[in-house]
Motif scaffolding. Structure first.
Motif, PDB file in Angstrom:
ATOM      1  N   VAL A 163      -1.661  -3.525   8.094  1.00 24.21           N
ATOM      2  CA  VAL A 163      -1.827  -2.351   7.232  1.00 24.21           C
ATOM      3  C   VAL A 163      -1.882  -1.082   8.078  1.00 24.21           C
ATOM      4  N   THR A 164      -2.592  -1.136   9.187  1.00 25.34           N
ATOM      5  CA  THR A 164      -2.676   0.020  10.084  1.00 25.34           C
ATOM      6  C   THR A 164      -1.297   0.413  10.595  1.00 25.34           C
ATOM      7  N   SER A 165      -0.480  -0.587  10.920  1.00 27.15           N
ATOM      8  CA  SER A 165       0.860  -0.289  11.447  1.00 27.15           C
ATOM      9  C   SER A 165       1.716   0.450  10.427  1.00 27.15           C
ATOM     10  N   LEU A 166       1.559   0.127   9.153  1.00 21.84           N
ATOM     11  CA  LEU A 166       2.322   0.828   8.110  1.00 21.84           C
ATOM     12  C   LEU A 166       1.865   2.277   7.990  1.00 21.84           C
ATOM     13  N   LEU A 217     -11.513  -4.263   4.338  1.00 28.09           N
ATOM     14  CA  LEU A 217     -10.335  -3.723   5.020  1.00 28.09           C
ATOM     15  C   LEU A 217     -10.535  -2.251   5.347  1.00 28.09           C
ATOM     16  N   HIS A 218     -11.013  -1.486   4.388  1.00 26.91           N
ATOM     17  CA  HIS A 218     -11.265  -0.060   4.598  1.00 26.91           C
ATOM     18  C   HIS A 218     -12.254   0.146   5.740  1.00 26.91           C
ATOM     19  N   LYS A 219     -13.336  -0.615   5.748  1.00 24.60           N
ATOM     20  CA  LYS A 219     -14.350  -0.502   6.795  1.00 24.60           C
ATOM     21  C   LYS A 219     -13.754  -0.807   8.173  1.00 24.60           C
ATOM     22  N   ARG A 220     -12.978  -1.878   8.245  1.00 26.49           N
ATOM     23  CA  ARG A 220     -12.376  -2.268   9.522  1.00 26.49           C
ATOM     24  C   ARG A 220     -11.383  -1.202  10.014  1.00 26.49           C
ATOM     25  N   ILE A 221     -10.640  -0.610   9.102  1.00 29.46           N
ATOM     26  CA  ILE A 221      -9.679   0.428   9.488  1.00 29.46           C
ATOM     27  C   ILE A 221     -10.413   1.645  10.043  1.00 29.46           C
ATOM     28  N   LEU A 222     -11.504   2.041   9.406  1.00 26.57           N
ATOM     29  CA  LEU A 222     -12.288   3.172   9.908  1.00 26.57           C
ATOM     30  C   LEU A 222     -12.860   2.867  11.288  1.00 26.57           C
ATOM     31  N   SER A 275     -10.093   7.930   3.352  1.00 29.15           N
ATOM     32  CA  SER A 275     -10.851   7.450   2.198  1.00 29.15           C
ATOM     33  C   SER A 275     -10.251   6.144   1.710  1.00 29.15           C
ATOM     34  N   LEU A 276     -11.005   5.430   0.896  1.00 34.46           N
ATOM     35  CA  LEU A 276     -10.468   4.205   0.304  1.00 34.46           C
ATOM     36  C   LEU A 276      -9.203   4.483  -0.504  1.00 34.46           C
ATOM     37  N   PRO A 277      -9.160   5.534  -1.363  1.00 35.29           N
ATOM     38  CA  PRO A 277      -7.910   5.807  -2.092  1.00 35.29           C
ATOM     39  C   PRO A 277      -6.724   6.096  -1.173  1.00 35.29           C
ATOM     40  N   GLN A 278      -6.970   6.695  -0.004  1.00 31.89           N
ATOM     41  CA  GLN A 278      -5.880   6.917   0.935  1.00 31.89           C
ATOM     42  C   GLN A 278      -5.395   5.602   1.547  1.00 31.89           C
ATOM     43  N   VAL A 279      -6.328   4.705   1.846  1.00 31.44           N
ATOM     44  CA  VAL A 279      -5.939   3.394   2.389  1.00 31.44           C
ATOM     45  C   VAL A 279      -5.176   2.592   1.340  1.00 31.44           C
ATOM     46  N   ALA A 337      -1.469   4.461   1.230  1.00 33.89           N
ATOM     47  CA  ALA A 337      -0.580   4.361   2.394  1.00 33.89           C
ATOM     48  C   ALA A 337      -0.635   3.001   3.065  1.00 33.89           C
ATOM     49  N   GLY A 338      -1.618   2.171   2.670  1.00 31.12           N
ATOM     50  CA  GLY A 338      -1.812   0.919   3.370  1.00 31.12           C
ATOM     51  C   GLY A 338      -1.690  -0.326   2.534  1.00 31.12           C
ATOM     52  N   SER A 339      -2.752  -0.696   1.825  1.00 27.25           N
ATOM     53  CA  SER A 339      -2.801  -2.020   1.194  1.00 27.25           C
ATOM     54  C   SER A 339      -1.768  -2.200   0.091  1.00 27.25           C
ATOM     55  N   TRP A 340      -1.636  -1.206  -0.784  1.00 28.53           N
ATOM     56  CA  TRP A 340      -0.694  -1.308  -1.899  1.00 28.53           C
ATOM     57  C   TRP A 340       0.733  -1.421  -1.370  1.00 28.53           C
ATOM     58  N   LYS A 341       1.035  -0.576  -0.395  1.00 34.01           N
ATOM     59  CA  LYS A 341       2.372  -0.597   0.204  1.00 34.01           C
ATOM     60  C   LYS A 341       2.600  -1.891   0.986  1.00 34.01           C
ATOM     61  N   ALA A 342       1.563  -2.358   1.678  1.00 33.95           N
ATOM     62  CA  ALA A 342       1.687  -3.590   2.450  1.00 33.95           C
ATOM     63  C   ALA A 342       1.967  -4.781   1.539  1.00 33.95           C
ATOM     64  N   GLY A 343       1.251  -4.858   0.420  1.00 31.29           N
ATOM     65  CA  GLY A 343       1.480  -5.941  -0.519  1.00 31.29           C
ATOM     66  C   GLY A 343       2.890  -5.933  -1.058  1.00 31.29           C
ATOM     67  N   ARG A 344       3.390  -4.745  -1.334  1.00 29.20           N
ATOM     68  CA  ARG A 344       4.755  -4.633  -1.854  1.00 29.20           C
ATOM     69  C   ARG A 344       5.790  -5.022  -0.796  1.00 29.20           C
ATOM     70  N   GLU A 345       5.604  -4.549   0.436  1.00 27.23           N
ATOM     71  CA  GLU A 345       6.598  -4.836   1.471  1.00 27.23           C
ATOM     72  C   GLU A 345       6.600  -6.318   1.849  1.00 27.23           C
ATOM     73  N   LEU A 346       5.434  -6.939   1.884  1.00 24.90           N
ATOM     74  CA  LEU A 346       5.379  -8.369   2.157  1.00 24.90           C
ATOM     75  C   LEU A 346       6.080  -9.168   1.054  1.00 24.90           C
ATOM     76  N   ALA A 347       5.861  -8.754  -0.195  1.00 20.36           N
ATOM     77  CA  ALA A 347       6.505  -9.442  -1.309  1.00 20.36           C
ATOM     78  C   ALA A 347       8.026  -9.344  -1.201  1.00 20.36           C
ATOM     79  N   ALA A 348       8.531  -8.161  -0.853  1.00 20.04           N
ATOM     80  CA  ALA A 348       9.976  -7.977  -0.724  1.00 20.04           C
ATOM     81  C   ALA A 348      10.544  -8.782   0.436  1.00 20.04           C
ATOM     82  N   GLU A 349       9.770  -8.898   1.515  1.00 25.47           N
ATOM     83  CA  GLU A 349      10.217  -9.632   2.686  1.00 25.47           C
ATOM     84  C   GLU A 349      10.216 -11.146   2.447  1.00 25.47           C
ATOM     85  N   ARG A 350       9.186 -11.634   1.769  1.00 22.81           N
ATOM     86  CA  ARG A 350       9.030 -13.084   1.627  1.00 22.81           C
ATOM     87  C   ARG A 350       9.684 -13.635   0.368  1.00 22.81           C
TER      88      ARG A 350
END
Length: 431
Positions: free
Chosen positions: A47-50, A377-382, A393-397, A400-413
């Motif tokens: 998630v951080t990498s995204l 996840l939010h705590k670990r990222i901070l 903030s959590l809404p920013q994560v 830019a992070g979790s929601w997008k990560a879930g979508r990109e993983l779904a498209a990849e797999r």
């Protein structure tokens, strides 16, 4: 209102009860999933990498909070800016422009509960094709501009009025969303129309907030009536719960005959030893209120950007327990279905991916873990220190992070469907 019911309707209960489920997971006491905390580091790194890919090295402050606004800009088209510019030319002040955005966001969010894997929307004029949340955003935008949510005899078409929603038809949604049951199906289309119809009546029933014409945008006057620069997110939340509780499907969970929205029985909560849950029929209820939270996150943004308002208590909002965030933790191996649950899910689906009903215990347990894991996840990222002095903030994560990560993983797999790793047979009003 019974205090137990009031508690289940609160944001605090969403987080507190999901944390109880996480505590059970840490003791290997979940009923349907195995929890693998050793996979969290890899999830945080992914998630951080995204976030770094899209906003690094020095644009982290530009990450918008999770909300509907961004979806209207899909394809690089500034649709909201265009709408605001047009309203400015018509002489609208800031208050009226925010009212229009609240109108639009209100109906657009409530229509957005998963489009399924096959629906698409072709934009008039450009021919651009959009799917899923962004497609629903653009489709609802054009219905808004077309006056499909307003009184045709009114002065302006691009507003939302309770009576128009109350009387909207399935045919209108089919036309506006270009739905064809054979070639372009949308999951739960009729259920979405019923939601809008009930919303229209509920808006009309709550005149003290939404005025005599039941306009969602009158929420702006209600929230700013004291003239304070800082608004209370809890007050916004309570207003949304008041108007939305009556609109959800009648087969949702009830306590003593009272609807409690997106809140569901969860059997694993009965295993917790030291909880305040020994309170009869509410003891094992896990609340989420996902669509209401998605709407609250979305509505706060126009107040900030156009009226320069700030919010207190907005930290009470939680991560959203939907299939992209939840899919992230399954695809990354943080959660795996226990063999018996997997077998049951595959038997239901008859395919390669397990499927459950939206209110099934497997789905509710997954959603509860998703809320808790998003906090972790939010705590670990901070704590990672990878974003310098910027404290996301959590809404920013989420954005830019979790929601997008879930979508990109779904498209990849799962490139053919881009679906979640666990399916649900929802009705288009929940997940």
């Amino acid at each position: 209102m019974d205090p137990k019911i009031r508690d289940l309707l609160s944001l605090q209960a969403v987080r507190e009860r999901s944390q109880l489920v996480l505590q059970l997971a840490e003791k290997n006491l979940l009923n349907h999933y195995d929890y693998h905390p050793d996979r969290l580091d890899a999830t945080v790194d992914y998630v951080t990498s995204l976030i770094q890919r899209d906003f690094g090295p020095d644009r982290y402050n530009e990450i918008p909070p999770h909300g509907r606004w961004q979806h209207f800009e899909v394809g690089g088209v500034p649709r909201i800016a265009n709408l605001l510019n047009e309203q400015n030319e018509r002489g609208f002040n800031h208050q009226e422009r925010v009212r229009c955005l609240v109108d639009l966001f209100f109906v657009s969010v409530l229509l957005d509960a998963g489009a399924g894997d096959h629906w698409k929307f072709t934009e008039p004029g450009t021919g651009n094709v959009y799917t899923r949340s962004e497609g629903i955003a653009v489709a609802s935008y054009y219905m808004f501009l077309n006056g499909d949510f307003s009184n045709p005899e009114g002065k302006f078409r691009d507003i939302v009025q309770g009576a128009a929603l109350r009387d909207i038809t399935v045919e209108a949604l089919y036309k506006g969303f270009q739905i064809d049951d054979e070639t372009n199906p949308l999951v739960g289309a009729a259920a979405r129309v019923e939601i809008l119809q009930k919303l229209g009546q509920s808006l009309l029933d709550n005149r003290e907030i939404f005025g005599p014409d039941g306009r969602p945008g009158h929420l702006v006057g209600y929230m700013t009536r004291t003239g304070e620069e800082t608004l209370d997110y809890v007050e916004l939340w309570n207003a949304l719960q008041t108007v939305l509780l009556p609109i959800w499907p009648s087969d949702r969970t009830k306590i003593s005959g009272n609807p409690i929205g997106d809140a569901w029985p969860l059997s694993v909560l009965s295993k917790h030893e030291s909880t305040p849950l020994q309170d009869g029929e509410t003891a094992t209820i896990q609340p989420f209120h996902k669509l209401t939270q998605w709407l609250a996150y979305s509505l706060k943004v126009p107040f900030e950007r156009l009226l320069q308002k700030t919010w207190k208590n907005d930290h009470l909002g939680t991560g959203l327990p939907e299939y992209r965030n939840g899919g992230l933790f399954v695809d990354m191996g943080v959660l795996t279905l226990k063999p018996a649950a997997l077998e049951r899910g595959l038997k239901i689906s008859g395919g390669e991916l397990p499927c459950f009903g939206a209110g099934d215990d497997e789905i509710v347990e997954w959603r509860a873990m998703t809320v808790a894991l998003l906090d972790l996840l939010h705590k670990r990222i901070l704590e990672s220190g990878k974003f310098g002095d910027v404290k996301l903030s959590l809404p920013q994560v989420l954005e830019a992070g979790s929601w997008k990560a879930g979508r990109e993983l779904a498209a990849e797999r799962r490139p053919k469907t881009k679906s979640s790793p666990i399916l649900n047979s929802g009705d288009g009003t929940l997940f």
